[in-house]
Enzyme design. Structure first.
Site, PDB file in Angstrom:
ATOM      1  N   GLU A   1      -2.889  -4.617 -17.472  1.00  0.00           N
ATOM      2  CA  GLU A   1      -3.073  -3.167 -17.261  1.00  0.00           C
ATOM      3  C   GLU A   1      -2.286  -2.372 -18.301  1.00  0.00           C
ATOM      4  OE1 GLU A   1      -2.493  -1.921 -13.176  1.00  0.00           O
ATOM      5  OE2 GLU A   1      -2.037   0.125 -13.794  1.00  0.00           O
TER       6      GLU A   1
ATOM      7  N   LYS B   1       2.187  -0.798  -4.821  1.00  0.00           N
ATOM      8  CA  LYS B   1       1.357  -1.378  -5.890  1.00  0.00           C
ATOM      9  C   LYS B   1       2.029  -1.081  -7.240  1.00  0.00           C
ATOM     10  CE  LYS B   1      -2.140  -1.871  -8.950  1.00  0.00           C
ATOM     11  NZ  LYS B   1      -2.098  -1.526 -10.368  1.00  0.00           N
TER      12      LYS B   1
ATOM     13  N   ASP C   1       5.557 -18.144  -9.084  1.00  0.00           N
ATOM     14  CA  ASP C   1       4.429 -18.045  -8.162  1.00  0.00           C
ATOM     15  C   ASP C   1       4.322 -16.607  -7.663  1.00  0.00           C
ATOM     16  OD1 ASP C   1       2.779 -18.103  -5.947  1.00  0.00           O
ATOM     17  OD2 ASP C   1       3.625 -19.946  -5.111  1.00  0.00           O
TER      18      ASP C   1
ATOM     19  N   HIS D   1      -1.803   7.735 -19.184  1.00  0.00           N
ATOM     20  CA  HIS D   1      -2.740   6.607 -19.228  1.00  0.00           C
ATOM     21  C   HIS D   1      -3.731   6.787 -20.365  1.00  0.00           C
ATOM     22  CE1 HIS D   1      -2.535   4.662 -14.973  1.00  0.00           C
ATOM     23  NE2 HIS D   1      -1.402   4.612 -15.629  1.00  0.00           N
TER      24      HIS D   1
HETATM   25  C1  MEV Z   1      -1.241   2.217 -10.897  1.00  0.00           C
HETATM   26  O1  MEV Z   1      -1.336   0.901 -11.369  1.00  0.00           O
HETATM   27  C2  MEV Z   1      -0.003   2.375 -10.042  1.00  0.00           C
HETATM   28  C3  MEV Z   1       0.187   3.750  -9.397  1.00  0.00           C
HETATM   29  O2  MEV Z   1      -0.943   4.084  -8.598  1.00  0.00           O
HETATM   30  C4  MEV Z   1       1.410   3.676  -8.541  1.00  0.00           C
HETATM   31  C5  MEV Z   1       1.683   4.889  -7.699  1.00  0.00           C
HETATM   32  O3  MEV Z   1       0.751   5.633  -7.348  1.00  0.00           O
HETATM   33  O4  MEV Z   1       2.870   5.089  -7.364  1.00  0.00           O
HETATM   34  C6  MEV Z   1       0.299   4.831 -10.422  1.00  0.00           C
END
Ligand code: MEV
Length: 769
Positions: free
Chosen positions: A425, A609, A625, A723
């Site tokens: 990513e 995430k 792992d 991004h």
């Molecule tokens: C994207 O890979 C991760 C985010 O969505 C994390 C977040 O919203 O805190 C930007």
């Protein structure tokens, strides 16, 4: 260009006993601790100016080399003839830089004698430059005299025990005015250090005690008498080969020492034994260990003595749970003195690294880590051969490649690290590096780890009819705790020999007809899955025999909550500011975003995430792992019954943004894919000598950094702009842009609002026309 001179390091020191009594002429015991100052050549743009102490150490060696009659300590004269016969430069190169990062935790310096270590390292560095072998007794005697003179010149006074430890290493019996005597550290004695909070001002303490001594000499003499007995008893215990009487003497000595300190406190009013210090000494005593402040007291570090690492770890676990006080990550005692180092300390501030081409990045990495450039071919496509892949899993038809990068700017517990990250990513590596730069402005990440304790589970199901009910079966099993732990250890004698092994046994009643037994095992530097599964299987028949209950599943738990890494940081608001966004507003926005995640599991999942973007990338790069880490992280996030954020943020009273994360860290640096994948091996080498003990903490720090970067972007201009910039860059490169064309094309792509390959090809064609 002159070839780089080899780095030289010197250890810090800690008093094991006698820090007050030594002022009265009583012997003290000082040990060298493996927290090192490293003198090295460096050409970083942000290289700090040499300190007065470094300059004094440089001047001592220079004067000594250039003058047989010049001023200097008497002890030097006998070395002069010897030295002048050596080959080597008569004029020294410039003063080296000295890295003392490991002496710090965030913005606080630990009282482990960094200034003596600096003096020793600079003297050692120049003596080595002049052709001397640092391992020789002659060089060490000379280095000691020169470092003492430099330390005295720059800092005045001091007992000198710290300089002796920094040069000679080991443990030293030290009496004022006499030569230190090297003592063998008993193999049975395990030593740990607990952080008791911000330190008191030692000189002010000593002055208060001295004033009180003048006011009430009899009471002072009684206190000193206790401290004197403590020193003698301790030294007697330290000389014993048998842990039984040895530990008993040390316990007695430490009791007397603490009583002596209490008497000095009562006499002078100086708060020597603060509540955290007393909590540590009391709990240690209750567990049959011994603990006392190292140094003047009033905070800073408490030293703990135990006859095994397992006892120390048990104390650490209880201190954390019951008092929120923490055993520092393992600090070895009786450490080596002056020593030549194979590589300079890593400098992770690599400005403009992202602008380089891959071969240039490798070259810079080789230079910053001291790793041979040729080793980086382990990262070439295809370095995991089809044959190796075929041996790893079944039905192989190929290998999958994803980019491997390094994140810059990371500083953890004062140590700079370049962090390998494998991820597909865009923007995760840049964002983590950027956030690490902000955290660095607040002193870097502060990290600690629980002992590497993992859980092996054995499920037990009630027979029909059951001879014992659940509670009685549980009690019967617990009564056989010692035997069961020994049985677990017997399955892994090599783990036990390395200092690991079974530590605790727990039985949980899940239902009237179902129990689970947990064997808690110290896995050392292995991830531990195989070790634990073997133990679970080995225990099952005996558990059946003891309880009559039927063993079911025998497997580790991936909720490795006894083996968490804990990382925190404090970011000054100025470091968070963005164009149009004052730092305090950004800090408040991040705290509000954190609260949102605490209140809402839908947001917490996305928040986590973002944390796992960083965590998984490190786990994957180092051949660990990541499914195990993911499972553990999310189970831990839900431990309260609701799914919560793994990392949280708040604004402190002084306006700093404070963040923290605790994460189950079942990662290893031996075995598994770490062995098979050449890239994973190199990734661990890039992380450096700290990888073995710090991998879990690095992983958690990168998770915290990734989260900070995401929340900062979300709380300000939104995530898409950043991004898009990175996406546009990869689209521009993909379209064939070279050198300066890349930045121009990126700008035009973003301005056009159409960041697509075909459009980039068209824009590039126009640009070239
Ligand atoms: C994207 O890979 C991760 C985010 O969505 C994390 C977040 O919203 O805190 C930007």
């Amino acid at each position: 260009m002159t070839p780089a001179r080899r780095p030289v390091s010197a250890p810090g020191k800690a008093f094991l006993i006698g820090e007050y009594a030594v002022l009265e002429g009583v012997p003290a015991l000082v040990t060298a601790v493996d927290v090192r100052a490293v003198a090295h050549d460096c050409d970083y743009p942000d290289r700090p100016a040499p300190s007065d102490l470094s300059l004094a150490a440089h001047a001592q060696v220079r004067d000594h080399l250039s003058s047989r009659t010049g001023p200097g300590p008497q002890a030097l004269s006998e070395h002069r003839d010897h030295l002048s016969s050596r080959t080597g430069p008569r004029t020294l190169g410039e003063v080296p830089s000295v890295d003392t990062g490991p002496f710090s935790r965030g913005d606080r310096k630990l009282g482990l004698g960094s200034s003596a270590a600096v003096a020793a390292a600079v003297v050692g560095f120049h003596l080595q430059e002049a052709g001397h072998d640092l391992a020789s007794a002659d060089t060490r005697a000379l280095a000691l005299a020169l470092a003492r003179a430099a330390h005295h010149q720059a800092q005045g006074g001091g007992s000198g025990g710290d300089v002796a430890a920094a040069v000679l290493g080991g443990s030293l019996r030290f009496t004022r005015g006499s030569d230190p005597v090297l003592l063998a550290h008993p193999a049975w004695l395990h030593v740990g250090f607990v952080d008791a909070g911000a330190p008191a001002h030692t000189a002010a303490f000593v002055r208060r005690v001295q004033a009180a001594a003048t006011a009430d000499p009899a009471a002072h003499a009684r206190a000193i008498d206790l401290l004197t007995r403590a020193s003698h008893d301790f030294l007697a215990g330290y000389a014993l080969a048998d842990p039984g009487p040895g530990m008993a003497a040390i316990r007695r000595a430490v009791d007397h020492h603490n009583l002596g300190l209490a008497a000095l406190q009562a006499l002078s009013g100086a708060p020597i034994l603060t509540p955290p210090i007393t909590a540590i000494t009391d709990l240690a005593r209750a567990l049959g260990l011994a603990a006392k402040p190292t140094g003047a007291g009033g905070g800073d570090l408490v030293v703990v003595f135990a006859a095994s690492q397992a006892e120390l770890d048990r104390l650490g676990v209880r201190l954390a749970r019951e008092h929120n006080l923490h055993l520092l990550n393992h600090i070895a005692v009786a450490a080596p003195g002056l020593r030549s180092e194979p590589r300079p300390p890593t400098h992770s501030r690599l400005g403009g690294f992202f602008k380089l081409k891959v071969p240039e990045r490798r070259a810079q990495l080789a230079a910053s880590t001291g790793l041979p450039l040729a080793d980086f071919s382990a990262l070439d496509p295809g370095s995991l051969s089809l044959e190796s892949a075929d041996n790893l899993i079944e039905n192989v038809i190929g290998t999958l490649q994803i980019p491997l990068a390094v994140a810059t700017n990371f500083r953890i517990n004062g140590v700079d690290l370049l962090v390998p990250m494998a991820i597909e990513e865009a923007s995760v590596v840049a964002a983590a590096s950027n956030a690490a730069r902000m955290v660095r402005a607040g002193g870097g990440f502060v990290a600690r780890a629980d002992p590497p304790w993992m859980i092996a589970q054995v499920q037990l199901c009630a027979p029909q009819p059951a001879r014992l009910d659940a509670a009685t079966a549980a009690a019967t099993i617990l009564a056989a705790r010692t035997e069961l732990l020994a049985l677990a250890d017997a399955t892994h004698p090599r783990l036990v020999a390395r200092g690991g092994g079974a530590r605790e046994l727990e039985v949980r009643v899940l239902a009237p007809d179902m129990l689970v037994v947990h064997a808690i095992v110290d896995c050392q530097d292995a991830m531990g899955a195989n070790l634990l599964n073997t133990i679970a299987e080995a225990l099952a028949p005996r558990l059946h025999a003891l309880s009559g209950w039927h063993p079911g599943l025998r497997i580790l738990s991936n909720l490795a909550d006894r083996r968490c890494a804990h990382v925190s940081c404090r970011v000054p608001p100025a470091a968070l500011a963005a164009p149009g966004w004052p730092g305090d507003e950004v800090a408040a926005g991040i705290a509000s975003a954190s609260r949102f995640a605490e209140l809402d599991p839908y947001r917490a999942a996305t928040h986590n995430k973002g944390v796992m973007n960083g965590v998984d990338a490190v786990v994957l790069a180092t051949g660990n792992d990541w499914r195990a880490i993911e499972a553990g992280a999310h189970a831990h996030a839900a431990r309260s019954g609701a799914y919560r954020p793994l990392a949280t943020w708040s604004v402190a009273a002084d306006g700093h943004l404070e963040g923290s994360i605790s994460l189950p860290a079942a990662v290893g640096t031996v075995g598994g894919a770490t062995k098979v994948q050449p890239s994973a091996r190199l990734a661990l080498q890039i992380l450096g000598p700290h990888a073995r003990t710090m991998l879990g903490q690095v992983m958690a720090a990168v998770g915290l950094a990734s989260n900070l970067a995401a929340l900062r972007a979300l709380a300000t201009e939104g995530i898409q702009r950043g991004h898009m910039g990175l996406h546009a860059r990869s689209v521009a490169i993909g379209a064939g842009a070279l050198g300066p064309e890349i930045e121009i094309l990126v700008t035009r792509l973003i301005e056009s609002g159409e960041v697509k390959h075909e459009h980039a090809v068209t824009l590039l064609r126009h640009l070239r026309q």
